[in-house]
Design an enzyme around this catalytic site. Structure first.
Site, PDB file in Angstrom:
ATOM      1  N   CYS A   1       0.851  -1.199   0.000  1.00 36.95           N
ATOM      2  CA  CYS A   1       0.000   0.000   0.000  1.00 36.95           C
ATOM      3  C   CYS A   1       0.879   1.238   0.000  1.00 36.95           C
ATOM      4  O   CYS A   1       1.674   1.452   0.920  1.00 36.95           O
ATOM      5  CB  CYS A   1      -0.920  -0.014   1.226  1.00 36.95           C
ATOM      6  SG  CYS A   1      -1.806   1.542   1.450  1.00 36.95           S
TER       7      CYS A   1
ATOM      8  N   ASN B   1     -12.942  10.091  -1.634  1.00 42.29           N
ATOM      9  CA  ASN B   1     -13.525   9.226  -2.657  1.00 42.29           C
ATOM     10  C   ASN B   1     -13.571   7.797  -2.130  1.00 42.29           C
ATOM     11  O   ASN B   1     -12.567   7.279  -1.650  1.00 42.29           O
ATOM     12  CB  ASN B   1     -12.686   9.306  -3.941  1.00 42.29           C
ATOM     13  CG  ASN B   1     -12.700  10.700  -4.536  1.00 42.29           C
ATOM     14  OD1 ASN B   1     -13.754  11.321  -4.645  1.00 42.29           O
ATOM     15  ND2 ASN B   1     -11.531  11.216  -4.896  1.00 42.29           N
TER      16      ASN B   1
ATOM     17  N   HIS C   1      -8.192   8.297   2.781  1.00 49.10           N
ATOM     18  CA  HIS C   1      -7.552   9.611   2.768  1.00 49.10           C
ATOM     19  C   HIS C   1      -8.586  10.686   2.540  1.00 49.10           C
ATOM     20  O   HIS C   1      -9.608  10.463   1.880  1.00 49.10           O
ATOM     21  CB  HIS C   1      -6.453   9.693   1.701  1.00 49.10           C
ATOM     22  CG  HIS C   1      -6.877   9.292   0.328  1.00 49.10           C
ATOM     23  ND1 HIS C   1      -7.025   7.972  -0.053  1.00 49.10           N
ATOM     24  CD2 HIS C   1      -7.209  10.029  -0.763  1.00 49.10           C
ATOM     25  CE1 HIS C   1      -7.411   7.916  -1.317  1.00 49.10           C
ATOM     26  NE2 HIS C   1      -7.537   9.160  -1.781  1.00 49.10           N
TER      27      HIS C   1
ATOM     28  N   HIS D   1      -8.951  14.506   1.064  1.00 44.13           N
ATOM     29  CA  HIS D   1      -8.344  15.585   0.292  1.00 44.13           C
ATOM     30  C   HIS D   1      -8.761  16.912   0.929  1.00 44.13           C
ATOM     31  O   HIS D   1      -9.956  17.126   1.173  1.00 44.13           O
ATOM     32  CB  HIS D   1      -8.880  15.589  -1.144  1.00 44.13           C
ATOM     33  CG  HIS D   1      -8.582  14.348  -1.932  1.00 44.13           C
ATOM     34  ND1 HIS D   1      -7.585  14.283  -2.872  1.00 44.13           N
ATOM     35  CD2 HIS D   1      -9.170  13.127  -1.946  1.00 44.13           C
ATOM     36  CE1 HIS D   1      -7.572  13.082  -3.437  1.00 44.13           C
ATOM     37  NE2 HIS D   1      -8.530  12.361  -2.888  1.00 44.13           N
TER      38      HIS D   1
HETATM   39  P1  5GP Z   1      -8.031   9.236  -4.873  1.00 40.75           P
HETATM   40  O1  5GP Z   1      -8.135   9.295  -6.365  1.00 40.75           O
HETATM   41  O2  5GP Z   1      -7.809   7.805  -4.402  1.00 40.75           O
HETATM   42  O3  5GP Z   1      -9.147   9.921  -4.136  1.00 40.75           O
HETATM   43  O4  5GP Z   1      -6.756  10.080  -4.480  1.00 40.75           O
HETATM   44  C1  5GP Z   1      -5.457   9.594  -4.503  1.00 40.75           C
HETATM   45  C2  5GP Z   1      -4.548  10.802  -4.542  1.00 40.75           C
HETATM   46  O5  5GP Z   1      -3.253  10.383  -4.178  1.00 40.75           O
HETATM   47  C3  5GP Z   1      -4.438  11.447  -5.926  1.00 40.75           C
HETATM   48  O6  5GP Z   1      -4.837  12.809  -5.841  1.00 40.75           O
HETATM   49  C4  5GP Z   1      -2.938  11.311  -6.270  1.00 40.75           C
HETATM   50  O7  5GP Z   1      -2.426  12.429  -6.930  1.00 40.75           O
HETATM   51  C5  5GP Z   1      -2.301  11.109  -4.906  1.00 40.75           C
HETATM   52  N1  5GP Z   1      -1.091  10.310  -4.920  1.00 40.75           N
HETATM   53  C6  5GP Z   1      -0.929   9.077  -5.507  1.00 40.75           C
HETATM   54  N2  5GP Z   1       0.318   8.626  -5.286  1.00 40.75           N
HETATM   55  C7  5GP Z   1       0.948   9.575  -4.538  1.00 40.75           C
HETATM   56  C8  5GP Z   1       2.279   9.661  -3.996  1.00 40.75           C
HETATM   57  O8  5GP Z   1       3.120   8.779  -4.155  1.00 40.75           O
HETATM   58  N3  5GP Z   1       2.576  10.781  -3.306  1.00 40.75           N
HETATM   59  C9  5GP Z   1       1.677  11.790  -3.090  1.00 40.75           C
HETATM   60  N4  5GP Z   1       2.089  12.863  -2.377  1.00 40.75           N
HETATM   61  N5  5GP Z   1       0.420  11.731  -3.590  1.00 40.75           N
HETATM   62  C10 5GP Z   1       0.059  10.637  -4.304  1.00 40.75           C
HETATM   63 ZN    ZN Z   2      -2.358   1.447   3.608  1.00 38.26          ZN
END
Ligand code: 5GP
Ligand code: ZN
Length: 112
Positions: free
Chosen positions: A3, A85, A98, A100
């Site tokens: 993860c 999300n 997470h 945002h």
């Molecule tokens: P989701 O689409 O799951 O709601 O959001 C995942 C977020 O994680 C995305 O906005 C993406 O840019 C961010 N993200 C993915 N991998 C990394 C990473 O390795 N480092 C950081 N700082 N953000 C990440």
């Molecule tokens: Zn995890």
């Protein structure tokens, strides 16, 4: 478990941190969707909102108790949006809970 956010939480993968304590980490999103885009995660692995239960919800309450402080530490002064999300239709791409935090500018639209 493979993860990416567990690895960020443990420091195995570096991140630009905004806030950290024993239970949570806030760091800048690698692909910002607003002028300021921070992700807040519990250090313990929870897949998404569907994985929150009576046993693990204390860290979620703690995250929300710190949300304003984290936004301020990231330089947000004029309001922000918090998004999580959950699942396929919401296009969750990282399966570790997470939140945002989006702000630092007037946000373009609202979906809720
Ligand atoms: P989701 O689409 O799951 O709601 O959001 C995942 C977020 O994680 C995305 O906005 C993406 O840019 C961010 N993200 C993915 N991998 C990394 C990473 O390795 N480092 C950081 N700082 N953000 C990440
Ligand atoms: Zn995890």
């Amino acid at each position: 478990m493979d993860c990416i956010f567990c690895k960020i939480a443990s420091g195995e993968i570096p991140s630009k941190k905004v806030y950290e304590d024993g239970d949570m980490l806030a760091f800048y999103d690698i692909n910002p969707m607003a002028k300021v885009h921070v992700l807040v995660i519990p250090k313990t692995h929870i897949d998404n909102i569907d994985g929150i239960n009576a046993e693990n919800s204390a860290c979620v309450a703690k995250i929300f108790g710190k949300m304003g402080e984290i936004a301020k530490a990231a330089g947000i002064t004029n309001g922000y949006r918090v998004i999580s999300n959950c699942g396929r239709d919401a296009k969750q791409s990282v399966m570790h809970l997470h939140f945002h935090i989006l702000g630092g500018e007037e946000l373009p639209e609202r979906l809720a």
